[in-house]
Design a protein around this motif. Structure first.
Motif, PDB file in Angstrom:
ATOM      1  N   ALA A   1      -2.056  13.937  -6.453  1.00 35.67           N
ATOM      2  CA  ALA A   1      -1.050  13.285  -5.619  1.00 35.67           C
ATOM      3  C   ALA A   1      -1.014  11.790  -5.901  1.00 35.67           C
ATOM      4  O   ALA A   1      -2.040  11.170  -6.165  1.00 35.67           O
ATOM      5  CB  ALA A   1      -1.360  13.537  -4.148  1.00 35.67           C
ATOM      6  N   SER A   2       0.163  11.201  -5.865  1.00 36.98           N
ATOM      7  CA  SER A   2       0.269   9.755  -6.007  1.00 36.98           C
ATOM      8  C   SER A   2       0.059   9.136  -4.625  1.00 36.98           C
ATOM      9  O   SER A   2       0.069   9.837  -3.609  1.00 36.98           O
ATOM     10  CB  SER A   2       1.640   9.377  -6.561  1.00 36.98           C
ATOM     11  N   LEU A   3      -0.139   7.812  -4.621  1.00 39.19           N
ATOM     12  CA  LEU A   3      -0.461   7.150  -3.349  1.00 39.19           C
ATOM     13  C   LEU A   3       0.597   7.374  -2.265  1.00 39.19           C
ATOM     14  O   LEU A   3       0.248   7.732  -1.148  1.00 39.19           O
ATOM     15  CB  LEU A   3      -0.712   5.654  -3.602  1.00 39.19           C
ATOM     16  N   PRO A   4       1.903   7.212  -2.553  1.00 29.71           N
ATOM     17  CA  PRO A   4       2.878   7.436  -1.470  1.00 29.71           C
ATOM     18  C   PRO A   4       2.845   8.855  -0.907  1.00 29.71           C
ATOM     19  O   PRO A   4       3.289   9.086   0.214  1.00 29.71           O
ATOM     20  CB  PRO A   4       4.221   7.157  -2.151  1.00 29.71           C
ATOM     21  N   GLU A   5       2.324   9.803  -1.685  1.00 28.58           N
ATOM     22  CA  GLU A   5       2.310  11.183  -1.214  1.00 28.58           C
ATOM     23  C   GLU A   5       1.103  11.499  -0.348  1.00 28.58           C
ATOM     24  O   GLU A   5       1.015  12.592   0.198  1.00 28.58           O
ATOM     25  CB  GLU A   5       2.336  12.145  -2.413  1.00 28.58           C
ATOM     26  N   CYS A   6       0.130  10.584  -0.272  1.00 27.91           N
ATOM     27  CA  CYS A   6      -1.023  10.924   0.566  1.00 27.91           C
ATOM     28  C   CYS A   6      -1.147   9.973   1.743  1.00 27.91           C
ATOM     29  O   CYS A   6      -2.227   9.767   2.267  1.00 27.91           O
ATOM     30  CB  CYS A   6      -2.305  11.011  -0.243  1.00 27.91           C
ATOM     31  N   LEU A   7      -0.045   9.384   2.168  1.00 21.57           N
ATOM     32  CA  LEU A   7      -0.136   8.505   3.330  1.00 21.57           C
ATOM     33  C   LEU A   7       1.030   8.712   4.285  1.00 21.57           C
ATOM     34  O   LEU A   7       2.090   9.200   3.924  1.00 21.57           O
ATOM     35  CB  LEU A   7      -0.197   7.039   2.884  1.00 21.57           C
ATOM     36  N   HIS A   8       0.755   8.355   5.528  1.00 19.24           N
ATOM     37  CA  HIS A   8       1.757   8.331   6.582  1.00 19.24           C
ATOM     38  C   HIS A   8       2.014   6.881   6.927  1.00 19.24           C
ATOM     39  O   HIS A   8       1.074   6.094   7.007  1.00 19.24           O
ATOM     40  CB  HIS A   8       1.207   8.994   7.839  1.00 19.24           C
TER      41      HIS A   8
ATOM     42  N   MET B   1      11.601   9.528   3.023  1.00 19.99           N
ATOM     43  CA  MET B   1      12.016  10.377   1.908  1.00 19.99           C
ATOM     44  C   MET B   1      11.356   9.958   0.602  1.00 19.99           C
ATOM     45  O   MET B   1      11.039  10.795  -0.235  1.00 19.99           O
ATOM     46  CB  MET B   1      13.537  10.330   1.756  1.00 19.99           C
ATOM     47  N   THR B   2      11.151   8.632   0.422  1.00 22.36           N
ATOM     48  CA  THR B   2      10.504   8.205  -0.820  1.00 22.36           C
ATOM     49  C   THR B   2       9.031   8.605  -0.824  1.00 22.36           C
ATOM     50  O   THR B   2       8.428   8.717  -1.881  1.00 22.36           O
ATOM     51  CB  THR B   2      10.608   6.680  -1.029  1.00 22.36           C
TER      52      THR B   2
ATOM     53  N   LEU C   1       0.834  -1.205   0.000  1.00 21.63           N
ATOM     54  CA  LEU C   1       0.000   0.000   0.000  1.00 21.63           C
ATOM     55  C   LEU C   1       0.867   1.252   0.000  1.00 21.63           C
ATOM     56  O   LEU C   1       0.539   2.260  -0.620  1.00 21.63           O
ATOM     57  CB  LEU C   1      -0.917   0.012   1.225  1.00 21.63           C
ATOM     58  N   ALA C   2       2.002   1.190   0.703  1.00 26.41           N
ATOM     59  CA  ALA C   2       2.894   2.346   0.774  1.00 26.41           C
ATOM     60  C   ALA C   2       3.690   2.523  -0.511  1.00 26.41           C
ATOM     61  O   ALA C   2       4.416   3.490  -0.653  1.00 26.41           O
ATOM     62  CB  ALA C   2       3.841   2.211   1.963  1.00 26.41           C
ATOM     63  N   GLY C   3       3.553   1.555  -1.446  1.00 25.67           N
ATOM     64  CA  GLY C   3       4.253   1.675  -2.714  1.00 25.67           C
ATOM     65  C   GLY C   3       5.694   1.225  -2.646  1.00 25.67           C
ATOM     66  O   GLY C   3       6.490   1.516  -3.522  1.00 25.67           O
ATOM     67  N   ARG C   4       6.057   0.533  -1.569  1.00 22.28           N
ATOM     68  CA  ARG C   4       7.442   0.132  -1.402  1.00 22.28           C
ATOM     69  C   ARG C   4       7.704  -1.236  -2.010  1.00 22.28           C
ATOM     70  O   ARG C   4       8.837  -1.627  -2.203  1.00 22.28           O
ATOM     71  CB  ARG C   4       7.759   0.089   0.097  1.00 22.28           C
ATOM     72  N   LEU C   5       6.620  -1.952  -2.267  1.00 24.70           N
ATOM     73  CA  LEU C   5       6.743  -3.309  -2.794  1.00 24.70           C
ATOM     74  C   LEU C   5       5.791  -3.418  -3.976  1.00 24.70           C
ATOM     75  O   LEU C   5       4.659  -2.951  -3.898  1.00 24.70           O
ATOM     76  CB  LEU C   5       6.328  -4.287  -1.685  1.00 24.70           C
TER      77      LEU C   5
END
Lengths: 219, 222
Positions: free
Chosen positions: A67-74, B84-85, A48-52
């Motif tokens: 905004a892309s998904l990683p930019e709208c989440l904590h 940062m990403t 979900l965080a876009g890391r995988l």
């Protein structure tokens, strides 16, 4: 914002973690991800965080503008992203400048987490629970609609758990979304639950795994 | 994006000042190598002053490697890199800010201290100034080339040695033109400006290619 996940499947180094996972979340909704250790809760949050990259299926967001998904989440997870040599205030001020969309000032966010006294203390001096609270204070310094929390109550005392429950309720009341991987209740009112089971018996199929599967059907 | 860049540079400079570590260490390492050479070669001042610029450059290349392995690894380990990403600023800006801060704490002190260390290898005033200038122009190239290796080895534990093996060959062009610029200031047929401009070009190319490649490597490793 709206988050919809359809038919998600993830493979890590050739081993299937989960498959066929679908859910959708609208404004103000919360999802509790449960499942035993190693079931893939953290993996789901990483996707979900876009890391995988997922193996199949897709994660879609709507109503967030450009905004892309990683930019709208904590993300608050096991690695807290805090620098031990910097003070709690400096860590939060850095996150605020880096992530944009500033909300509360670092001092106010720390006061919300009951850590006003730790403002000028290097994070290295803080206990595990206090560090976690500083990481959670990051949720408040920048406004982002989706909170991904991986075991957010780990190392937290009861009072802090109540504060976190209150913060999540306020976030949802303001139209925010919460996805939390957890083993505990978290005090999320009317949260939906997503239970991740291992989709196929493990190829190796040792006696240990069989015992676990049996235990799960009994439970 | 500008505020994110500024925040990153300020954070890394604060960290470098508080934790100490790589900046001061690479300077001491630089001093060590330069101080060892006269012991190895003997007190032949003519020989030393002839090969002095080359020694300073070689020492600078090796000293650049100190601390480079922690450039992205420290942030990878504690989860700051994930933060940062998720920033609205592109990863390239993040890389550029981190490398700039790293150069300010390692490359710049090296160039500024080199006239002093030139004394140890019997350089005269002109040669000292020329070597310091070439180091000032050339060390950004070394740092940016090194950053690509640092990004590739960010998730490898004890990747310092792999990093050195990866990036040292790529630093050869910078070394060649750095030394030849410094040598041409002392004497020789080539005018000083020619190798110096090529060195400056190498730094600029490394800044662009290094930033893009390091950001790509960080994305790929996730």
């Amino acid at each position: 914002m709206r988050l919809s996940v359809t038919n998600l499947a993830v493979r890590r180094s050739g081993r299937r973690i989960f498959a066929g996972l679908s859910f959708a979340l609208g404004p103000g909704e919360a999802l509790m991800v449960t499942g035993r250790n190693g079931a893939g809760k953290s993996t789901l949050l990483a996707v979900l965080a876009g890391r995988l990259k997922p193996d199949a299926g897709e994660v879609r967001v709507a109503e967030v503008g450009e905004a892309s998904l990683p930019e709208c989440l904590h993300v608050v997870g096991h690695r807290d992203g805090l620098k031990s040599a910097l003070t709690a205030e400096e860590n939060l001020a850095f996150a605020r400048d880096l992530l944009g969309a500033p909300a509360l000032a670092p001092a106010e966010a720390l006061a919300e987490m009951g850590l006003a006294h730790a403002l000028r203390l290097p994070v290295a001096y803080l206990s595990a629970g206090q560090r976690r609270r500083v990481a959670l204070a990051r949720l408040l310094v920048c406004r982002r609609p989706l909170w991904l929390l991986d075991e957010p109550t780990a190392a937290l005392d009861t009072a802090s758990q109540a504060v976190l429950a209150h913060l999540m309720a306020r976030h949802r009341a303001g139209g925010g979304l919460v996805v939390a991987a957890t083993h505990q209740g978290l005090g999320l009112a009317d949260a939906r639950e997503l239970r991740i089971e291992r989709p196929v018996p493990p190829a190796a199929g040792g006696p240990g795994d069989a015992a676990w599967d049996a235990a799960e059907t009994v439970a | 994006m500008i505020s994110a860049f500024r925040a990153l540079v300020a954070r890394d400079l604060t960290l470098a000042a508080r934790v100490g570590g790589s900046g001061a260490l690479s300077l001491v390492f630089f001093l060590m190598i330069v101080a060892l050479v006269p012991f190895a070669l003997g007190p032949d001042l003519n020989l030393l002053s002839r090969i002095g610029p080359a020694i300073l450059w070689l020492a600078a290349v090796l000293a650049t490697l100190i601390g480079l392995d922690r450039l992205f690894q420290a942030d990878e380990e504690d989860g700051s890199l994930d933060l940062m990403t998720g920033a609205p600023a592109p990863l390239e800006v993040v890389v550029l800010a981190k490398v700039a801060a790293h150069w300010l704490t390692t490359g710049l002190p090296l160039a500024l201290a080199s006239p002093l260390f030139g004394l140890l290898v019997a350089l005269d005033g002109t040669a000292m100034a020329a070597t310091a200038l070439t180091l000032l122009v050339g060390t950004p190239a070394l740092t940016f080339v090194g950053a690509v290796g640092a990004a590739l080895t960010a998730s490898i534990r004890r990747g310092g040695l792999i990093l050195a093996v990866l990036v040292l060959p790529l630093m050869i062009p910078t070394l060649i033109f750095g030394v030849s610029a410094a040598q041409s200031a002392i004497g020789g047929t080539v005018p000083f400006a020619t190798p110096l401009t090529i060195l400056a070009a190498l730094s600029l190319i490394a800044a662009v290619v290094g930033t893009l490649a390091a950001a790509a490597a960080l994305r790929w490793s996730e």
